[in-house]
Design an enzyme around this catalytic site. Structure first.
Site, PDB file in Angstrom:
ATOM      1  N   GLU A  96      18.455   1.776 -35.002  1.00 53.99           N
ATOM      2  CA  GLU A  96      19.186   2.369 -36.122  1.00 53.99           C
ATOM      3  C   GLU A  96      18.463   2.134 -37.440  1.00 53.99           C
ATOM      4  O   GLU A  96      17.895   1.071 -37.664  1.00 53.99           O
ATOM      5  CB  GLU A  96      20.567   1.727 -36.235  1.00 53.99           C
ATOM      6  N   CYS A 117      17.646   0.731 -44.906  1.00 55.44           N
ATOM      7  CA  CYS A 117      17.814  -0.482 -44.105  1.00 55.44           C
ATOM      8  C   CYS A 117      17.149  -0.246 -42.741  1.00 55.44           C
ATOM      9  O   CYS A 117      17.510   0.690 -42.031  1.00 55.44           O
ATOM     10  CB  CYS A 117      19.312  -0.769 -43.940  1.00 55.44           C
ATOM     11  N   CYS A 124      19.325  -8.008 -30.341  1.00 58.27           N
ATOM     12  CA  CYS A 124      19.038  -9.236 -31.083  1.00 58.27           C
ATOM     13  C   CYS A 124      19.435 -10.429 -30.230  1.00 58.27           C
ATOM     14  O   CYS A 124      20.428 -10.381 -29.505  1.00 58.27           O
ATOM     15  CB  CYS A 124      19.820  -9.255 -32.397  1.00 58.27           C
ATOM     16  N   CYS A 128      25.006 -13.872 -33.298  1.00 55.78           N
ATOM     17  CA  CYS A 128      26.067 -14.027 -34.309  1.00 55.78           C
ATOM     18  C   CYS A 128      27.322 -13.365 -33.744  1.00 55.78           C
ATOM     19  O   CYS A 128      27.263 -12.209 -33.309  1.00 55.78           O
ATOM     20  CB  CYS A 128      25.671 -13.373 -35.628  1.00 55.78           C
ATOM     21  N   CYS A 131      28.699  -9.641 -34.696  1.00 62.95           N
ATOM     22  CA  CYS A 131      27.732  -8.560 -34.859  1.00 62.95           C
ATOM     23  C   CYS A 131      27.570  -7.706 -33.607  1.00 62.95           C
ATOM     24  O   CYS A 131      27.397  -8.238 -32.505  1.00 62.95           O
ATOM     25  CB  CYS A 131      26.392  -9.180 -35.246  1.00 62.95           C
ATOM     26  N   GLY A 181      18.314  -6.805 -35.292  1.00 64.28           N
ATOM     27  CA  GLY A 181      17.290  -7.804 -34.989  1.00 64.28           C
ATOM     28  C   GLY A 181      17.138  -8.859 -36.073  1.00 64.28           C
ATOM     29  O   GLY A 181      17.625  -8.707 -37.186  1.00 64.28           O
ATOM     30  N   GLU A 182      16.469  -9.954 -35.678  1.00 64.98           N
ATOM     31  CA  GLU A 182      16.129 -11.018 -36.632  1.00 64.98           C
ATOM     32  C   GLU A 182      14.654 -10.798 -37.009  1.00 64.98           C
ATOM     33  O   GLU A 182      13.754 -11.043 -36.196  1.00 64.98           O
ATOM     34  CB  GLU A 182      16.350 -12.384 -35.962  1.00 64.98           C
ATOM     35  N   SER A 236      21.204 -14.663 -44.653  1.00 67.22           N
ATOM     36  CA  SER A 236      22.557 -14.394 -44.148  1.00 67.22           C
ATOM     37  C   SER A 236      23.228 -15.734 -43.931  1.00 67.22           C
ATOM     38  O   SER A 236      23.038 -16.365 -42.893  1.00 67.22           O
ATOM     39  CB  SER A 236      22.474 -13.621 -42.822  1.00 67.22           C
ATOM     40  N   LEU A 237      23.994 -16.170 -44.903  1.00 63.00           N
ATOM     41  CA  LEU A 237      24.575 -17.516 -44.850  1.00 63.00           C
ATOM     42  C   LEU A 237      25.902 -17.489 -44.069  1.00 63.00           C
ATOM     43  O   LEU A 237      26.045 -18.183 -43.072  1.00 63.00           O
ATOM     44  CB  LEU A 237      24.768 -18.026 -46.284  1.00 63.00           C
ATOM     45  N   HIS A 238      26.833 -16.695 -44.533  1.00 66.05           N
ATOM     46  CA  HIS A 238      28.097 -16.421 -43.830  1.00 66.05           C
ATOM     47  C   HIS A 238      28.984 -17.637 -43.554  1.00 66.05           C
ATOM     48  O   HIS A 238      30.054 -17.500 -42.950  1.00 66.05           O
ATOM     49  CB  HIS A 238      27.867 -15.663 -42.517  1.00 66.05           C
ATOM     50  N   ASN A 312      33.015  -5.410 -41.650  1.00 65.96           N
ATOM     51  CA  ASN A 312      33.238  -4.099 -41.033  1.00 65.96           C
ATOM     52  C   ASN A 312      33.678  -4.331 -39.592  1.00 65.96           C
ATOM     53  O   ASN A 312      32.909  -4.924 -38.822  1.00 65.96           O
ATOM     54  CB  ASN A 312      31.917  -3.306 -40.986  1.00 65.96           C
ATOM     55  N   CYS A 355      26.111  -3.016 -38.500  1.00 59.53           N
ATOM     56  CA  CYS A 355      24.834  -3.070 -37.815  1.00 59.53           C
ATOM     57  C   CYS A 355      24.946  -2.988 -36.289  1.00 59.53           C
ATOM     58  O   CYS A 355      25.636  -3.781 -35.680  1.00 59.53           O
ATOM     59  CB  CYS A 355      24.192  -4.367 -38.297  1.00 59.53           C
TER      60      CYS A 355
HETATM   61  S1  SF4 Z   1      23.761 -10.440 -37.662  1.00 56.90           S
HETATM   62 FE1  SF4 Z   1      21.543 -10.051 -37.595  1.00 56.90          FE
HETATM   63  S2  SF4 Z   1      20.704 -11.962 -36.727  1.00 56.90           S
HETATM   64 FE2  SF4 Z   1      22.897 -11.988 -36.267  1.00 56.90          FE
HETATM   65  S3  SF4 Z   1      23.071 -11.063 -34.186  1.00 56.90           S
HETATM   66 FE3  SF4 Z   1      23.317  -9.414 -35.720  1.00 56.90          FE
HETATM   67  S4  SF4 Z   1      21.268  -8.534 -35.958  1.00 56.90           S
HETATM   68 FE4  SF4 Z   1      21.035 -10.556 -35.020  1.00 56.90          FE
END
Ligand code: SF4
Length: 369
Positions: A96, A117, A124, A128, A131, A181-182, A236-238, A312, A355
């Site tokens: 994407e 983006c 990934c 997380c 996600c 992805g990371e 990405s702290l969260h 989201n 995402c």
């Molecule tokens: S938020 Fe980013 S790092 Fe975390 S699982 Fe999703 S794509 Fe991977």
């Protein structure tokens, strides 16, 4: 799993590497610049268009390289200002890419500021819990040429909408490496791709306009700090404490805040750039006043900008966003201490912009169809 395509993507070649390939095949090295001009400046869609190259050279290029290694299969426009592109790669993997438009007064949407983006992996591995991209795990890393191709596809799309953009190097303002992805887990391909995107023989996008977003791979952040090109960094702290962060981001076990935050501080010192802290607000998880105060302290320590993003919803996951009042109260804790903070307006909610969702849905449809 490593993907080895039948033909290498031309979008993965640097000026040096293409010159070397040309020399090996008996062509003069100066042709490399001409070829890359056709790819990035004139945005040729076929080798035949490259009329200042000999027929033989064009035939060699066609047999050796893939001109566009990411085919556009779907372009979903949301009712607001976000476009989501679903791209198919050589092995039928889906990725994407998102175009986010920022409306400006007196300027039509086609001419508005745009942030793109991009993705760096198929799926990934970071897991997380909130996600969609991580739901099915990691399929593979993207090649450098597949990362660059996402931006080239956006250029082609924008050229078709606003022909004037064709004379410009690129038709967008900023790039965020924040899609699927990371990015720092695919470090070498990422750096090669961004070198191509940044170069004047490539897409010519200044490093200040490129932000790499990581879930927190501390050693790779330190490595990135040593790179000669000073890209921007977003973390990405969260979660503002290990306890909360560990609940939603498994990466925190390997790199807890005591390791992660000094690495981010080292990056900021080295490049003299303000780092952004991304913080997805999830109802009942990380939206307490205590979290807001801890986040404020971290941001003040790092002189960082904070980007608050109301969650989201993702099909199949239980999380939801806090109420608007709760979001505002959270933001006020930071604002009162003069932390630079934005509470992001929702974009693309109606096109599965969270995402990885569009890809996930399409993969499910494919396997059930
Ligand atoms: S938020 Fe980013 S790092 Fe975390 S699982 Fe999703 S794509 Fe991977």
């Amino acid at each position: 799993m490593k993907f080895v395509p039948e033909k290498a993507p031309i979008t993965g070649e640097t000026l040096d590497s293409l010159e070397a390939r040309l020399r090996e095949s008996g062509e003069p090295a100066f042709r490399a610049k001409q070829i890359l001009d056709w790819v990035y400046k004139k945005r040729a869609k076929s080798w035949e268009e490259m009329t200042n190259l000999s027929k033989e050279l064009r035939a060699w290029l066609a047999a050796t390289f893939e001109l566009m290694p990411a085919a556009l299969v779907l372009n979903k426009q949301s009712a607001d200002v976000t476009d989501k592109l679903l791209l198919e790669l050589g092995d039928r993997s889906l990725i994407e890419t998102v175009i986010i438009r920022v409306p400006q007064e007196g300027v039509g949407l086609d001419h508005s500021r745009k942030t793109i983006c991009i993705s760096t992996q198929v799926g990934c591995a970071m897991g997380c819990v909130f996600c969609a991209s991580g739901l099915a795990g990691l399929k593979r890393d993207l090649l450098a040429g597949e990362i660059v191709a996402q931006l080239l596809q956006v250029c082609h799309l924008e050229d078709a909408r606003t022909p004037r953009a064709r004379d410009e190097l690129a038709s967008f303002d900023n790039i965020v490496v924040m899609g699927m992805g990371e990015p720092l887990a695919n470090y070498d391909a990422l750096l090669r791709a961004l070198t191509i995107v940044n170069a004047d023989w490539g897409l010519g996008i200044g490093a200040r306009r490129i932000t790499i977003s990581t879930s927190g791979l501390a050693p790779k952040i330190l490595k990135l700090a040593e790179e000669p090109i000073g890209f921007r960094l977003a973390l990405s702290l969260h979660g503002a404490t290990d306890e909360v962060r560990e609940q939603i981001m498994p990466v925190n076990k390997a790199f807890p805040l005591a390791k992660l935050l000094p690495a981010v501080a080292a990056f900021a010192r080295k490049h003299g750039r303000m780092v952004t802290l991304e913080f997805i607000l999830i109802d009942g998880i990380n939206d307490s006043l205590e979290q807001a105060r801890k986040l404020r302290d971290i941001a003040l320590d790092l002189h960082a900008h904070v980007n608050l993003i109301p969650y989201n919803t993702v099909d199949g996951l239980p999380w939801k966003r806090p109420s608007l009042t709760r979001q505002k109260v959270f933001a006020e804790v930071l604002q009162r201490s003069r932390v630079s903070v934005t509470l992001r307006r929702e974009k693309g909610h109606d096109i599965d912009a969270a995402c990885g969702q569009l890809r996930l849905k399409t993969e499910i449809e494919r396997t059930s169809g």
